[in-house]
Design a protein around this motif. Structure first.
Motif, PDB file in Angstrom:
ATOM      1  N   ASP A 394       2.057  -0.517   2.376  1.00 12.65           N
ATOM      2  CA  ASP A 394       1.848  -0.656   1.063  1.00 12.65           C
ATOM      3  C   ASP A 394       1.925   0.664   0.415  1.00 12.65           C
ATOM      4  O   ASP A 394       3.005   0.655  -0.564  1.00 12.65           O
ATOM      5  N   SER A 395       1.427   1.713   1.194  1.00 10.95           N
ATOM      6  CA  SER A 395       1.892   3.083   0.479  1.00 10.95           C
ATOM      7  C   SER A 395       1.733   3.967   1.641  1.00 10.95           C
ATOM      8  O   SER A 395       0.787   4.236   2.456  1.00 10.95           O
ATOM      9  N   THR A 400      -2.178   3.133   3.001  1.00  4.69           N
ATOM     10  CA  THR A 400      -2.705   1.784   2.994  1.00  4.69           C
ATOM     11  C   THR A 400      -1.655   0.844   3.622  1.00  4.69           C
ATOM     12  O   THR A 400      -0.487   0.890   3.164  1.00  4.69           O
ATOM     13  N   ARG A 402      -1.281  -3.166   5.848  1.00  2.00           N
ATOM     14  CA  ARG A 402      -1.997  -4.707   6.217  1.00  2.00           C
ATOM     15  C   ARG A 402      -1.348  -5.001   7.521  1.00  2.00           C
ATOM     16  O   ARG A 402      -0.157  -4.477   7.748  1.00  2.00           O
TER      17      ARG A 402
END
Lengths: 427, 389
Positions: A394-395, A400, A402
């Motif tokens: 995500d970043s 971050t 998953r």
């Protein structure tokens, strides 16, 4: 004649009360020549260990045999060598089992005969790698004149025919007797088993996804080995009386913690074996804790040296200077920062994958997220692309991620195997 | 004069022939060590000071011994740091030791806070304990730049003048004890004048600055049972007997002492901000070059200490210094060289706020009889007397 240089990168300034000194020492070898070449002290010996367990049947064994033959072509004339076929027992494939000698010197006739012996290897039985390593050590023992000893071990499966402790014990027993690069083909071998072997035996661990790639890998390994004209060298670290060596870590080309390999030279100096050297550079991160001194004082915190045959051939000085100038003391050395991040990267990748394997997804997510962040910060694009196959990012900045569903075992193993590979600082 | 057996090459800055055991050019103050001259260490020093028939330069100089660490006494490695503790070797001008005879030694050290070592010392001694020694300490005035050049030139010039009076010197001091006291007092005054001349010569044009290089001066001479001290400024000489109270031989030329002499209370004088300001010094702008002198005849074994304020500031009282020297001597084995080194280390441990110089002469068996010299037939005092007590 090989020449070594040592270059030190550090911020030598400590604030008042500061005690911990960190430095990256780049050791570079030039003019190494070839293994066993002019200037080398003794002979060279090579052993190729090929997995011949039943699981190797089919493409794997045929590719492995081809690869072993390619590797034999790379072994220089005059080099002592042998071929071992390994299953739940180890067999000497060449020199032939009925030969009176354990190893022979390479020459055109021997090369042809060795390739023929390799072509006759047939799969069958289980896997007990401790027996392979012990036979290799025994064969190397028969040529004491060969001081530079290197082996390649190839497997495709788990070490399933013996208790884990048997392998650990064998690794411990043969440590220091030869260097060994370990390769796993396919996705059914255990990264931790081969890493244990290669780490202790000062070699590399590698994953070969497809059997067709074995030959190129073996060729490269053997060529590299033949280009190591310096049979053996030790990294030496001197620290002043009363100081404590916090850790000694190789940080490039791969991360290896050397701290516990210390062999005492004298009360203030320890030697850390680094194996053989070709024309190459390796970076070491040395951390020493010294007694704090008044502002304005200077002292030597460490001498980081390379010793060949017990003789120091290059020396780098790690210093400590106490200052009350914050612009000096708060500066972070880019090399130290870079490799501190890379060492943590290796650790969080391994810990994240272990957590994932044990079903602890929360920990895995945090660790692999941190890995993504570190890979970005330290510019390790290879690690980032391997991580992408295991997590959705995500970043990168925030770390971050998953966890991906249905990741391939091969991708996870590739990430794990390559976790210790580092990128160099952009200087 | 001392026997000269030097083989050092001339100074590359000014061409001056280096003196005996020189670490710095006596003419221009250039660092001879940096010019590649081999520096003699303590042991060769002692060897050289001994009068020998052979005064020509030997073809092979004594092998230079590895330099010794100022912090722990370990060996300095080729990389310039101690093999044991990692202390940098530093500049020779920042720390050096001298030991002209086993019973006489000194250490001169930059301390912890100053950027330069403006202290200097120069020693001479006869190998026979108690027979002859000259200990000279000069402390460069740190507010005047280049005072390190002044102090070194001054100390050496003064020592060389005093060495003329040694038993094997060019004009040996002879006569009765009181005659000797007079002669040595005169030589000490002459030494101060020679030191001042050496400063003026060494600093050249710097003499015309507003703050020309300058320094203090203190010297003590040992001649048989007699000790004579002379000084200008606040560097000090002490006699510290093994039994009984120690005594400061010199009296500081300081603002505080002058005020006390004029009737101010000691407490009030010492508490004043300018208490330590010196009232007399050597250098181009010196106004009074007359060394004050004080003779004494020790009555038992003990230590003669000549030092700069880098030591005595941490331990001003003679009794306190006596206690420090006694306990330190016990801990270091009673030899002057390790004792001097340890006292420097101690002062550094207290903060090392100033340059530190400690020079020592050890009396074990006092030469109760004056050394026999052909010209003298004087009466040795059967009961040693101390003219100051």
């Amino acid at each position: 004649m090989a020449e070594f240089t040592a270059e030190v990168f550090q911020n030598e300034f400590l604030s008042e009360g500061g005690t911990d000194v960190h430095a990256i020492v780049t050791v570079t070898c030039t003019g190494a020549g070839t293994a066993g070449g002019a200037g080398a002290g003794g002979g060279v010996a090579e052993i190729i260990m090929v997995d011949t367990s039943g699981s190797m049947s089919g493409r794997n064994i045929e590719s492995a045999k081809h690869a072993a033959q390619v590797a034999v072509d790379q072994i220089l004339d005059g080099t002592w060598f042998a071929i071992i076929g390994g299953s739940h027992v180890a067999n000497r494939a060449f020199p032939y089992p009925n030969a009176r000698v354990s190893m022979v010197q390479m020459e055109p006739g021997a090369r042809d005969e060795a390739k023929r012996a390799i072509s006759m290897m047939t799969p069958g039985g289980g896997t007990a790698m401790s027996t392979w390593l012990r036979l290799a050590a025994q064969l190397f023992d028969s040529v004491p004149q060969a001081t530079q000893r290197h082996a390649i071990l190839l497997t495709d499966g788990k070490n399933e025919s013996e208790a884990r402790g048997m392998l650990t014990k064998a690794v411990r027993d043969v440590t220091g007797q030869f260097q060994c690069d370990a390769r796993g083909v396919g996705s059914r071998w255990q990264v931790d088993e081969l890493r244990e072997i290669s780490t202790a035996l000062l070699g590399s661990v590698g994953l070969i996804a497809d059997p067709s790639e074995i030959a190129a890998d073996f060729e490269a390994l053997m060529r590299a080995s033949m280009a190591r004209g310096v049979a053996s060298a030790d990294l030496r670290v001197w620290a002043p009386q009363g100081a404590q060596v916090l850790f000694v870590r190789q940080v490039a080309p791969t991360v290896e913690d050397l701290t516990n390999r210390r062999v005492e030279v004298n009360a203030l100096s320890g030697a850390y074996p680094t194996g053989s050297w070709g024309d190459e550079s390796r970076d070491y991160h040395v951390a020493v804790r010294v007694g704090s001194k008044p502002v304005g004082s200077e002292q030597l915190a460490a001498r980081v040296q390379l010793a060949v045959g017990g003789e120091v051939v290059s020396s780098g000085l790690v210093k400590a200077k106490w200052s009350d100038d914050e612009t000096l003391t708060t500066r972070i050395n880019p090399e130290v920062a870079h490799y501190t991040g890379q060492a943590e990267l290796a650790a969080v990748i391994q810990e994240g994958l272990a957590a994932k394997a044990s079903g602890d997804e929360a920990t895995a997510t945090v660790k692999l997220g941190r890995a993504v962040q570190l890979a970005q910060q330290t510019g390790n694009d290879e690690a980032t692309s391997r991580l992408r196959k295991v997590v959705d990012i995500d970043s990168e900045e925030q770390g971050t991620v998953r966890l991906k569903r249905n990741t391939s075992t091969l991708d996870e193993m590739a990430l794990d195997t390559a976790s210790t590979k580092t990128t160099r600082v952009r200087r | 004069m001392n026997a000269r057996t030097t083989t050092l090459p001339p100074c590359t800055s000014c061409g001056e022939e280096p003196g005996d055991g020189a670490r710095f050019c006596e003419n221009c103050g250039a660092d001879l060590a940096a010019q590649g001259a081999a520096l003699p260490e303590a042991a060769p020093d002692a060897e050289r000071e001994r009068p020998t028939e052979e005064v020509t330069a030997p073809t092979t100089p004594a092998a230079p011994t590895a330099p010794v660490c100022r912090a722990c006494g370990g060996t300095i490695a080729d990389d310039g740091y101690c093999e044991l503790c990692g202390e940098p070797a530093g500049n020779e001008r920042d720390h050096w030791t001298e030991q002209p005879a086993p019973w006489v030694a000194g250490a001169c050290d930059i301390g912890r806070r100053h950027r330069r070592n403006e202290d200097a010392m120069a020693l001479a001694a006869d190998p026979e304990p108690g027979r002859f020694a000259a200990l000279v300490v000069c402390d460069g005035v740190s507010s005047a730049p280049d005072s390190d050049l002044a102090s070194l030139a001054a100390a050496r010039a003064a020592r060389d003048v005093l060495a003329e009076g040694r038993p094997d010197g060019s004009t040996p001091v002879t006569g009765t004890t009181s005659e000797r006291m007079g002669t040595w007092s005169a030589l000490l005054s002459a030494a101060a004048l020679a030191a001042n001349e050496a400063i003026v010569e060494t600093v050249g044009d710097k003499a015309h600055r507003d703050d020309p290089p300058s320094c203090t001066f203190v010297a003590a001479v040992v001649d048989g049972p007699l000790v004579v001290a002379g000084w200008i400024g606040d560097s000090r000489a002490y006699w510290l007997p093994d039994d009984g109270p120690g005594r400061q031989l010199s009296v500081d030329d300081s603002w505080a002492e002058e005020m006390v002499a004029q009737g101010m209370s000691r407490e009030q004088a010492d508490a004043s901000p300018q208490a330590h300001a010196i009232t007399r010094w050597l250098g181009p702008d010196a106004h009074d070059l007359t060394a004050r002198t004080a003779p004494t005849v020790p009555s038992g074994p003990g230590w003669l200490v000549v030092c700069s304020d880098g030591l005595w500031n941490y331990c001003p009282g003679a009794d306190d210094l006596g206690g420090l020297v006694r306990t330190t001597a016990e801990a270091t084995g009673g030899e002057p060289a390790p004792l001097a080194a340890e006292l420097v280390r101690w002062a550094n441990a207290q903060g090392g706020r100033d340059n530190i110089t400690v020079t020592l002469a050890r009396f074990d068996n006092l030469l109760m009889n004056l050394p026999p010299t052909p010209e003298t037939a004087d009466e040795a005092p059967t009961t040693p007397t101390d003219p100051r007590s």
